[in-house]
Design an enzyme around this catalytic site. Structure first.
Site, PDB file in Angstrom:
ATOM      1  N   CYS A   8      77.190  98.922  87.126  1.00 23.10           N
ATOM      2  CA  CYS A   8      76.335  98.017  86.739  1.00 23.10           C
ATOM      3  C   CYS A   8      76.734  97.469  85.479  1.00 23.10           C
ATOM      4  CB  CYS A   8      74.865  98.530  86.627  1.00 23.10           C
ATOM      5  SG  CYS A   8      73.763  97.603  85.949  1.00 23.10           S
ATOM      6  N   ASP A  34      71.567  85.457  76.760  1.00 22.89           N
ATOM      7  CA  ASP A  34      72.220  85.313  78.042  1.00 22.89           C
ATOM      8  C   ASP A  34      73.484  84.532  77.865  1.00 22.89           C
ATOM      9  OD1 ASP A  34      70.628  84.740  81.282  1.00 22.89           O
ATOM     10  OD2 ASP A  34      72.667  83.951  80.660  1.00 22.89           O
ATOM     11  N   HIS A  50      68.798 102.703  83.759  1.00 21.29           N
ATOM     12  CA  HIS A  50      69.129 101.676  85.039  1.00 21.29           C
ATOM     13  C   HIS A  50      67.916 101.596  85.887  1.00 21.29           C
ATOM     14  CE1 HIS A  50      71.314  99.424  88.068  1.00 21.29           C
ATOM     15  NE2 HIS A  50      70.840 100.058  88.967  1.00 21.29           N
ATOM     16  N   ASN A  90      63.330  87.373  88.092  1.00 25.96           N
ATOM     17  CA  ASN A  90      63.963  87.284  89.492  1.00 25.96           C
ATOM     18  C   ASN A  90      64.168  88.669  90.084  1.00 25.96           C
ATOM     19  OD1 ASN A  90      64.262  84.289  88.898  1.00 25.96           O
ATOM     20  ND2 ASN A  90      66.247  84.752  87.852  1.00 25.96           N
ATOM     21  N   GLY A  96      66.521  85.233  93.415  1.00 20.07           N
ATOM     22  CA  GLY A  96      67.412  84.673  92.764  1.00 20.07           C
ATOM     23  C   GLY A  96      67.896  85.759  91.574  1.00 20.07           C
ATOM     24  N   THR A  98      70.712  88.149  90.274  1.00 16.68           N
ATOM     25  CA  THR A  98      72.224  88.274  90.506  1.00 16.68           C
ATOM     26  C   THR A  98      72.710  89.367  90.047  1.00 16.68           C
ATOM     27  OG1 THR A  98      72.586  86.903  88.642  1.00 16.68           O
ATOM     28  CG2 THR A  98      72.648  85.641  90.623  1.00 16.68           C
ATOM     29  N   HIS A 101      70.011  95.022  87.690  1.00 17.47           N
ATOM     30  CA  HIS A 101      69.668  96.002  86.626  1.00 17.47           C
ATOM     31  C   HIS A 101      68.356  95.144  85.910  1.00 17.47           C
ATOM     32  CE1 HIS A 101      70.294  98.675  82.874  1.00 17.47           C
ATOM     33  NE2 HIS A 101      69.251  98.004  82.544  1.00 17.47           N
ATOM     34  N   HIS A 103      65.704  92.915  84.353  1.00 22.50           N
ATOM     35  CA  HIS A 103      65.665  92.290  82.977  1.00 22.50           C
ATOM     36  C   HIS A 103      64.540  91.142  83.108  1.00 22.50           C
ATOM     37  CE1 HIS A 103      68.743  90.284  85.691  1.00 22.50           C
ATOM     38  NE2 HIS A 103      68.370  89.293  85.351  1.00 22.50           N
ATOM     39  N   HIS A 105      63.707  87.392  81.630  1.00 25.86           N
ATOM     40  CA  HIS A 105      64.457  86.140  80.962  1.00 25.86           C
ATOM     41  C   HIS A 105      63.337  85.747  80.046  1.00 25.86           C
ATOM     42  CE1 HIS A 105      67.857  85.299  84.047  1.00 25.86           C
ATOM     43  NE2 HIS A 105      67.288  86.055  84.714  1.00 25.86           N
TER      44      HIS A 105
HETATM   45  P1  5GP Z   1      69.411  86.950  87.338  1.00 27.66           P
HETATM   46  O1  5GP Z   1      70.073  85.995  88.127  1.00 27.66           O
HETATM   47  O2  5GP Z   1      69.817  88.391  87.830  1.00 27.66           O
HETATM   48  O3  5GP Z   1      68.044  86.654  87.159  1.00 27.66           O
HETATM   49  O4  5GP Z   1      70.052  87.224  85.899  1.00 27.66           O
HETATM   50  C1  5GP Z   1      71.138  87.463  85.239  1.00 27.66           C
HETATM   51  C2  5GP Z   1      71.557  86.573  84.115  1.00 27.66           C
HETATM   52  O5  5GP Z   1      72.653  87.503  83.291  1.00 27.66           O
HETATM   53  C3  5GP Z   1      71.912  85.409  84.365  1.00 27.66           C
HETATM   54  O6  5GP Z   1      71.350  84.293  83.670  1.00 27.66           O
HETATM   55  C4  5GP Z   1      73.460  85.088  83.724  1.00 27.66           C
HETATM   56  O7  5GP Z   1      73.784  84.143  83.137  1.00 27.66           O
HETATM   57  C5  5GP Z   1      73.357  86.442  82.792  1.00 27.66           C
HETATM   58  N1  5GP Z   1      74.581  86.916  82.813  1.00 27.66           N
HETATM   59  C6  5GP Z   1      75.716  87.491  83.621  1.00 27.66           C
HETATM   60  N2  5GP Z   1      76.599  88.038  83.222  1.00 27.66           N
HETATM   61  C7  5GP Z   1      76.376  88.043  81.896  1.00 27.66           C
HETATM   62  C8  5GP Z   1      77.220  88.911  80.938  1.00 27.66           C
HETATM   63  O8  5GP Z   1      78.201  89.398  81.011  1.00 27.66           O
HETATM   64  N3  5GP Z   1      76.690  88.813  79.514  1.00 27.66           N
HETATM   65  C9  5GP Z   1      75.278  88.200  79.385  1.00 27.66           C
HETATM   66  N4  5GP Z   1      74.986  88.235  78.076  1.00 27.66           N
HETATM   67  N5  5GP Z   1      74.708  87.692  80.141  1.00 27.66           N
HETATM   68  C10 5GP Z   1      75.241  87.912  81.639  1.00 27.66           C
HETATM   69 ZN    ZN Z   2      72.338  99.146  85.051  1.00 28.36          ZN
END
Ligand code: 5GP
Ligand code: ZN
Length: 117
Positions: A8, A34, A50, A90, A96, A98, A101, A103, A105
């Site tokens: 992860c 981010d 996790h 998300n 959406g 990606t 784990h 989180h 925003h």
């Molecule tokens: P999700 O799409 O799962 O809601 O949000 C994942 C977020 O993680 C995205 O906004 C993406 O820009 C951010 N992200 C992806 N890889 C990394 C990373 O290696 N470091 C940081 N700080 N953010 C990341």
């Molecule tokens: Zn994790």
């Protein structure tokens, strides 16, 4: 749920194996910037343990941790902007998500549109 999933990305950030800009951290909650910000201020608030998504978190994690994650997100949002902010979680492919784990925003620093894309 395992405490640390070596596959992860965010578990690896929590463990310090992958660098990130850390805004705050304690034993339970990590706040980072981010890497691809969608607003002038874009932070990610995550549990240090996790959980894959919010559905696997609420009802399974200790209630104190659920409350704390939301509390930290709200506090971080207020610190970023007195004129408002947006919290987004998300969840799953249609949501959406990606990174698998959980989180939250925290987006701030510009007016937000509605509906989201
Ligand atoms: P999700 O799409 O799962 O809601 O949000 C994942 C977020 O993680 C995205 O906004 C993406 O820009 C951010 N992200 C992806 N890889 C990394 C990373 O290696 N470091 C940081 N700080 N953010 C990341
Ligand atoms: Zn994790």
């Amino acid at each position: 749920m395992s405490a640390h999933d070596p596959a992860c990305l965010f578990c690896r950030i929590v463990a310090g194996e992958i660098p990130a800009t850390v805004v705050s951290r304690d034993a339970d909650v990590l706040v980072i910037r981010d890497v691809n910000p969608q607003a002038p201020e874009h932070l990610l608030v995550m549990p240090t343990v996790h959980y894959s998504d919010v559905a696997q978190f609420v009802g399974f994690a200790p209630p104190d941790l659920v409350a704390k994650l939301f509390s930290v997100a709200g506090q971080v949002g207020r610190e970023q902007s007195a004129s408002g902010f947006r919290l987004v979680v998300n969840t799953g492919p249609d949501g959406g998500q990606t990174v698998g784990h959980l989180h939250i925003h925290v987006l701030a620093g510009r007016p937000m549109a509605w509906p989201p894309g």
